[in-house]
Enzyme design. Structure first.
Site, PDB file in Angstrom:
ATOM      1  N   GLU A 319       0.968  -0.845   0.138  1.00 40.26           N
ATOM      2  CA  GLU A 319      -0.043   0.179   0.139  1.00 40.26           C
ATOM      3  C   GLU A 319       1.244   1.067  -0.231  1.00 40.26           C
ATOM      4  O   GLU A 319       2.069   1.260   0.869  1.00 40.26           O
ATOM      5  CB  GLU A 319      -0.813  -0.003   1.534  1.00 40.26           C
ATOM      6  CG  GLU A 319      -1.880  -1.462   1.379  1.00 40.26           C
ATOM      7  CD  GLU A 319      -2.885  -1.384   0.619  1.00 40.26           C
ATOM      8  OE1 GLU A 319      -3.532  -0.520   0.564  1.00 40.26           O
ATOM      9  OE2 GLU A 319      -3.414  -1.952   0.324  1.00 40.26           O
ATOM     10  N   GLU A 757     -16.222 -55.159  -9.680  1.00 40.77           N
ATOM     11  CA  GLU A 757     -16.769 -56.210  -8.107  1.00 40.77           C
ATOM     12  C   GLU A 757     -15.733 -56.167  -7.522  1.00 40.77           C
ATOM     13  O   GLU A 757     -14.752 -57.189  -8.119  1.00 40.77           O
ATOM     14  CB  GLU A 757     -17.457 -57.015  -9.064  1.00 40.77           C
ATOM     15  CG  GLU A 757     -19.066 -57.146  -9.885  1.00 40.77           C
ATOM     16  CD  GLU A 757     -19.987 -56.975  -9.271  1.00 40.77           C
ATOM     17  OE1 GLU A 757     -20.067 -56.648  -8.268  1.00 40.77           O
ATOM     18  OE2 GLU A 757     -20.962 -56.126 -10.266  1.00 40.77           O
TER      19      GLU A 757
END
Length: 1373
Positions: A319, A757
């Site tokens: 900033e 399976e």
């Protein structure tokens, strides 16, 4: 640092000699040199920096272009994409030889002006560009920095926002912060903590451009410059708890980030004090001028965290000033404050460790190798040249290089000092006969050079401006006979037991909470008894679909008593989580695949099953006693059982995620079963799918890792005759299964699924579970690997690089296409071979290429498609072009956003809506509408269309930004309900819809824009008399179905009086007058009694013009409805048919009848109308209204969006005068007419269409247009020329022919007259004269009496040889 002077080389001596030789020539060219000098000076004046003004987009572009042209040897300007409004996202690359990609220089970036109203960063970065370029030949520090670093500077990521910001606005209260779609770019990146960010990146061009840029460049260090205070913020920006403030969220590199932030802060005179003294928050302080992002305040979807988590790049957010947009007079001060910090921060890219990873045998670079620093759980990967740059603060480290297919190498006690990076090269030995898990990527770019061709030691010697001495450890160049340490063994699951629903839920929550960075738990729906259908996703970014990463799934326990799959999947979850980061295979799978695991699809059935069940059926089905693996729509058979909630949930899940490969885990045998599961004959024989070879390949991949399965004799004791070659079988060749899930996956999605399976016993004892894990562990992993075989890539638009969703990928000779995902990425499983591949999409030219798929890995095949009519939706460049102003472009972007991805879903979640629901009578409805009009006078207008039999008003509510005023250029959408009074759900939905639109106008930018650009008319109740008679909770009652006269109003609409036995009912007359307004673009009618969307016609017709468009419009509603699109339209209470494809059907197929409102709208209103049946119960209990509203809110909004698609434009003559009433013929059939101003609009299905424009006195025009499923209709202009033809022939020819014909006729007439006149004269004296008058006859009699009788006879007889025509003429004489 001071540069050493190298010994003078022969080349340098030669250079001196050449210089002396050219002195004379230089003197002679003095004049030209002087001219060049003057030109250069002028250029310098033009670009000299005064630090006293802001540069708008045009100024910025010109300045950057000027710099790039002037300093071409160290500067290159390029655009990485465009903003919403089409402004370029400029990036200046500054380095030596900026047009060349080469290893050895780490990549750095600065990004500014991400928030458009935070402007200091924009200017400071322009000043930095100028400073680096102008000081390159003047300052040693700058020269060294530019020579050794690949610097990228983006002054503005949000140029649209900047253009609408206001100088002097410090607080940011005005517009400009967000982009032109009103999206906060720093809340729009994928977030690591599963937060649903406010905006999806794939809908925001600026974010997508930056993401692609970062993925391409592999940056090492970065800073994102903002404004609003003075501080350096470092990751993480948010946390899993999202506590808002004061919660420190450290990253694994927290110490390093603090160090980097301090570098910037301590060089900034104000920032280092920690006291910004901002007027709006004077007490705010930051220790040392730095802060952890989340400790300051929580930001989800921020860019700095995205850089660190996903892109190997360390980024902080800085900033720069208290005032976001200070006056220009402050700019010089801001530059002075930040200049040293900006330079010092760039220099820190050269700390830590750097080097190359290469193959010991070939010497080639190893890309995507992992570099692991012990104690810091954050790895990075090598780049395209095998290079890496690992920033580290001073200390001692153990560093490991690992790559799939190679031995892992660890270097211990690596000393990192202040100053330049330690050079640490790795040479990895290939592992023989070990399967590779890396993706094989084939690109059209030149191949990477071998590391042996690069003088590694020279790349980092004496090149960085530091006063510290350099420590170089070239470990990779030494060979040692010491064998590599043994591979660590993966951690195995610790607990093997059966988990009931509560146990399973606790297990899933534990692993989701304990491993939040790679595990995310969600539910896709609920079972019949309300149990959650849990799915846990495991990936390095588990909450979002990453572009290019395939989606995989395992589903277990579909049959509740087949439990092995359920427990194996829980074991797999534990195994993947515990071994991520330590086991190479697991880490590779998790990093490269998004793995979804559903342990139980049938939790209700499981609770009813019992341990020890070998072959039983108890618990097999769900709580409705329906076999879920017989409940999916089938290609060969009709499934009669109602679709179950578990089935519906899975179908919705599969349609929401682009799955590529899947397995459904069952029990009762030991085999991998692949499609198809049935056939037309429903007999046991092989039923081959188009991808039979692929299915066999993936099935074998599983079975080969399970010895018992691959043996082929699964259950000798139970089924001694059963045998499966290689442990795999075609489903229908085993036994027929109609309604199976695996076939539905293949036929309706991109997903290839097999059924596995797992054992002969369905519910084995808990003590046997460990052996199942041992038998299947490697099979489960190997099957996941199969998702990385075949081809993958991206289909994008060649103009802007944006991905094209729903593009089709077609493989020649394989009759099964797949489609691209929302961002244009795709995956297509294939067996090894060479293929012809075609990519196609609506509105684009198909593109064909060839690719060879190898045995190992995936081939990357990207397509960049060219639009068929890139200029303006079908117009050639030579034709008049409509202007595109920024608001119009912005609205087109909104329509695209709402049509793609989760755009509409996010809009629904973000808007306010009524929370209370009840059924209202006529008086309450009237009061509600009047209140809306009173409270929202600027956007609403209420009018009476007429009255019912019992004189109740039929209300119409208009919602627009200019109500009551015709806007022919806008689409006009009609929503109607209540034609049958016994079905009031539609009425209530439209009242809530009207309230939603009004309440959110001015609050929701998207709703506001939609209302501003659309005229919306809502008629909530056509049959108020019938509504007063209807009774709540009567699902099948017909009370109130008709009006007071007992007339079904939907059979009372006819186009002419001859069709009416009696006058239309007053309610019908009111609607007829409204429909005949002919200004409507689309109409949606809501009814009840079923769950289906129907399109015209209701009357029995053989064919329907424009049926594709009508069906498409109905499907738009259905697909946005959570259950309608599944096709389960039947209702048990009324015995209607189910299994309607996509939940859409022609109305006559549902219930054929004459005189319907939708047919009248089509035939006489020129407006397509669809009828949506919102539910099986015509008048459900009040409690169901909330659910019905939740189901229909998104579809209702989708129709509002859809009204802006299709084709639109204006018809005018060459002088620009609009032509009203011109006929637009669509595809040779449907006609629409131009309105006031010459405007026209028509909805069309996506694809190519032909428009023919016809108007009296003008030449017919023809245009081809392309309609997209996700783009707004782009305006076209049709200009008519005067029609100079007559009867299709040139006017001059016709006039000349007519003149010649008339001349010939006149001449002919004259000739006839002359001939007749001459003949008449002869007859006066001839034998043939007849008496004509009585007087003449009397004279004749007298003459006879006086003379010869021959006189009389001469008048009594005629010469019969004369014609009738002669006689006629004779009689007239």
């Amino acid at each position: 640092m001071a540069h050493r002077r190298e010994p003078e080389s022969a080349t340098e001596k030669l250079r001196v000699s050449l210089f002396v030789s050219f002195v004379c020539l230089a003197i002679h060219l003095g004049g030209a040199e002087d001219l060049r000098h003057r030109t250069r000076s002028a250029s310098t004046v033009e670009t000299v920096e005064n630090y006293d003004k802001y540069y708008n987009y045009v100024d910025l572009t010109e300045r950057l272009q000027s710099y790039a042209q002037k300093y071409a040897h160290i500067a290159n300007l390029s655009s990485i994409g465009q903003s919403v409004q089409g402004r370029e996202l400029w990036v200046m690359r500054i380095t030596k030889d900026p047009h060349i990609e080469a290893p050895g220089k780490p990549k750095f970036k600065y990004i500014g002006n991400m928030h458009g109203d935070e402007t200091v960063s924009r200017q400071v970065l322009v000043y930095l560009v100028e400073y680096l370029l102008t000081k390159y030949e003047e300052e040693t520090r700058i020269a060294a920095l530019v020579n050794t670093t690949d610097i990228y500077i983006m002054p503005s990521m949000n140029p649209d926002g900047f253009e609408v910001s206001k100088e002097g606005e410090c607080s940011g209260q005005r517009k400009g912060r967000n982009n032109a779609k009103n999206k906060d770019l720093n809340r729009s990146f994928p977030d690591q903590f599963g937060t649903k960010v406010a905006n999806q990146p794939d809908s925001i061009p600026e974010v997508m451009a930056v993401i692609r840029w970062m993925q391409d460049k592999q940056f090492v260090l970065s800073a994102n410059l903002h404004g609003g205070t003075v501080v350096a913020s470092y990751p993480f920006d948010d946390s899993a708890s999202h506590e808002g403030q004061s919660h420190y969220s450290p990253s694994p590199d927290d110490s390093l980030f603090r160090y980097l932030a301090l570098v910037y802060s301590k060089n900034h005179p104000v920032m280092k004090t920690g006291k910004p003294n901002c007027p709006d928050n004077p007490g705010e302080t930051f220790k040392d001028g730095i802060t952890n992002g989340a400790q300051w305040y929580d930001v989800a979807g921020g860019m700095q965290d995205y850089n660190y988590i996903y892109e190997n790049c360390l980024e902080i957010t800085i900033e720069l000033s208290c005032c976001k947009y200070p006056h220009a007079s402050q700019l010089h001060k801001e530059w002075d404050l930040n200049k040293e910090s900006l330079l010092a921060y760039i220099e820190k890219i050269h700390i830590g460790v750097r080097g190359y990873v290469r193959d010991h045998v070939s010497g080639t670079a190893i890309t995507n190798a992992n570099l692991v620093v012990a104690g810091i759980p954050h790895n990075l990967t090598t780049g395209r040249y095998g290079d890496y740059y690992r920033l580290l603060i001073p200390g001692t480290y153990n560093i490991t290089a690992m790559a799939t297919g190679y031995t892992t190498v660890t270097r211990s006690n690596v000393q990192v000092l202040e100053g330049d990076a330690v050079e640490l090269n790795f040479v990895l030995e290939p592992v023989s006969n070990e399967p590779t898990f890396n993706r094989r990527v084939t690109k059209t770019t030149p191949s990477s050079p071998s590391i042996t061709d690069i003088n590694i030691s020279s790349l980092n010697t004496n090149t960085h401006p530091s006063t510290q001495s350099q420590v170089v450890t070239s470990v990779g160049s030494k060979r040692t006979p010491t064998p590599p340490p043994p591979e660590p063994q993966p951690v195995q699951p610790q607990e093997f037991r059966h988990h009931n629903y509560t146990d399973m839920e606790s297990f899933l929550r534990k692993y989701s909470n304990d491993f939040p960075s790679i595990a995310h738990l969600y539910s896709i729906g609920r079972s019949v008894k309300g149990r959650e259908l849990y799915v846990i996703v495991i990936s390095d970014n588990p909450t979002v679909h990453e572009h290019g990463e395939p989606e995989f799934k395992y589903v277990g326990n579909m049959h509740g008593n087949e439990v092995v799959g359920r427990e194996l999947l829980l074991n797999l979850i534990e195994y993947l989580c515990l071994n991520y980061g330590t086991d190479r295979e697991v880490t590779e799978l998790v990093n490269s695949t998004r793995i979804h695991i559903m342990p139980s699809m049938n939790p209700d059935g499981y609770e009813a099953a019992h341990e020890g069940d070998e072959r039983g059926y108890r618990g097999r089905n769900n709580s409705n006693n329906v076999d879920l693996n017989r409940n999916f729509p089938d290609q060969f058979a009709t499934i009669k059982e109602p679709r179950q909630p578990e089935t519906i949930a899975v179908m919705n899940w599969l349609k929401s995620i682009p799955f590529v490969l899947s397995a459904n885990l069952h029990g009762g045998s030991l085999v991998v079963n692949y499609p198809f599961d049935d056939n037309k004959e429903m007999k046991t024989h092989y039923s081959k799918s188009p991808d039979d070879k692929v299915f066999q390949q993936v099935a074998r991949a599983y079975s080969q890792e399970n010895f018992l399965m691959h043996n082929g004799h699964p259950c000798a004791r139970l089924y001694p005759e059963e045998y499966f070659t290689d442990g795999i079988t075609n489903g229908a060749n085993w036994y027929n299964v109609a309604g199976g899930m695996q076939d539905w996956n293949y036929m309706n999605t991109n997903c290839f699924e097999v059924t596995i399976e797992l054992g002969c016993v369905k519910y084995p004892w808990a003590k046997d579970l460990p052996k199942y894990w041992e038998q299947n562990r490697q099979s489960l992993l190997q099957f996941i690997h199969q998702v990385h075989h075949g081809i993958k890539g991206t289909v994008s638009d060649i103009r802007d690089g944006m991905g094209i969703p729903n593009a089709t990928i077609q493989i020649e000779d394989i009759d099964h296409n797949i489609s691209t995902a929302l961002t244009g990425d795709y995956w297509r499983l294939l067996v090894p071979g060479t293929y012809s591949i075609t990519a196609s999409a609506n509105g684009y030219q198909p593109l064909k290429t060839y690719a060879t798929v190898s045995k190992n890995g995936v081939e990357v095949v990207d397509f960049r498609l060219t639009s068929l009519h890139s200029e303006s939706n079908g117009q050639s460049p030579s034709k008049p072009q409509p202007s595109h102003n920024p608001p119009e472009v912005g609205f087109e972007s909104l329509i695209k956003d709402l049509s793609l991805g989760l755009g509409l879903e996010q809009l629904v979640k973000s808007i306010d809506t009524e929370k209370s629901f009840r059924f209202r009578g006529y008086k309450d409805i009237s009061a509600f509408l009047q209140d809306l009009t009173h409270n929202y006078t600027k956007i609403t207008s209420l009018q009476s269309l007429g009255h019912s039999v019992e004189f109740r008003t039929i209300w119409a509510l208009e919602i627009s930004n200019n109500p009551g005023v015709a806007e022919p250029s806008e689409p006009k959408v009609r929503y109607v309900a209540g034609i049958h009074g016994n079905a009031p759900v539609g009425t209530e939905l439209l009242l809530h819809f009207a309230a939603l639109l009004c309440h959110n106008y001015g609050k929701s930018p998207d709703i506001t824009k939609l209302i501003n650009e659309t005229t919306i008319v809502i008629v909530p109740l056509i049959n108020p008399d019938g509504r007063e008679q209807a009774v709540e909770k009567q699902c099948t009652s017909t009370r109130g179905f008709t009006n007071t006269h007992g007339k079904d109003l939907d059979t009372d609409f006819f186009g002419n009086a001859s069709q009416h036995v009696v006058e239309p009912q007053p309610e019908t007359r009111a609607m007829i007058d409204m429909i005949l307004d002919k200004g409507y673009t689309l109409s949606v009618a809501l009814d009840g009694g079923s769950l289906v969307a129907t399109y015209p016609y209701d009357k029995p017709v053989q064919s329907v013009e424009n049926e594709g468009t009508l069906k498409y419009l109905a499907s738009v509603y259905a697909k946005n409805h959570p259950t309608m699109h599944l096709g389960n339209t039947g209702c048990a209470i009324n015995g209607q048919a189910s299994n309607i494809p996509d939940g859409v059907m022609r109305a006559a197929e549902r219930q054929s009848h004459m005189g319907s409102m939708k047919d009248f709208s089509m035939d006489f209103g020129q407006c397509p109308e669809i009828t949506v049946y919102t539910g099986c119960c015509v008048f459900p209990p009040t409690e169901q209204l909330a659910t019905l509203w939740a189901e229909n809110m998104k579809p209702l909004l989708s129709m509002l969006v859809e009204a802006h698609k299709g084709v639109r434009g204006v018809v005018r003559d060459k002088s620009g005068k609009p032509i009203v009433g011109a006929i637009m013929v669509l595809n040779g059939g449907v006609k629409v007419f131009t309105a006031e101003g010459g405007y026209f609009r028509a909805l069309l299905a996506p694809g190519n269409h032909v428009i023919e424009a016809v108007a009296d006195g003008y030449q017919q025009q023809r245009q081809e247009v392309v309609v997209s499923s996700y783009e707004a209709a782009r305006p076209i202009i049709i200009e008519f020329d005067m029609d100079h033809s007559i009867f299709g022939l040139p006017r001059e020819f016709v006039v000349a022919s007519a003149a010649a014909t008339m001349t010939a006729l006149v001449v002919t007439a004259c000739i006839i007259w002359c001939v007749c006149a001459a003949k008449s004269n002869r007859q006066k004296d001839g034998f043939h004269r007849l008496r004509q008058h009585r007087d003449e006859y009397d004279d004749e009699i007298r003459l006879t009496s006086m003379g010869s009788k021959k006189s009389l006879l001469a008048h009594e007889f005629q010469d019969e040889s004369e014609s009738d025509e002669d006689t006629l003429y004779a009689n007239k004489i």
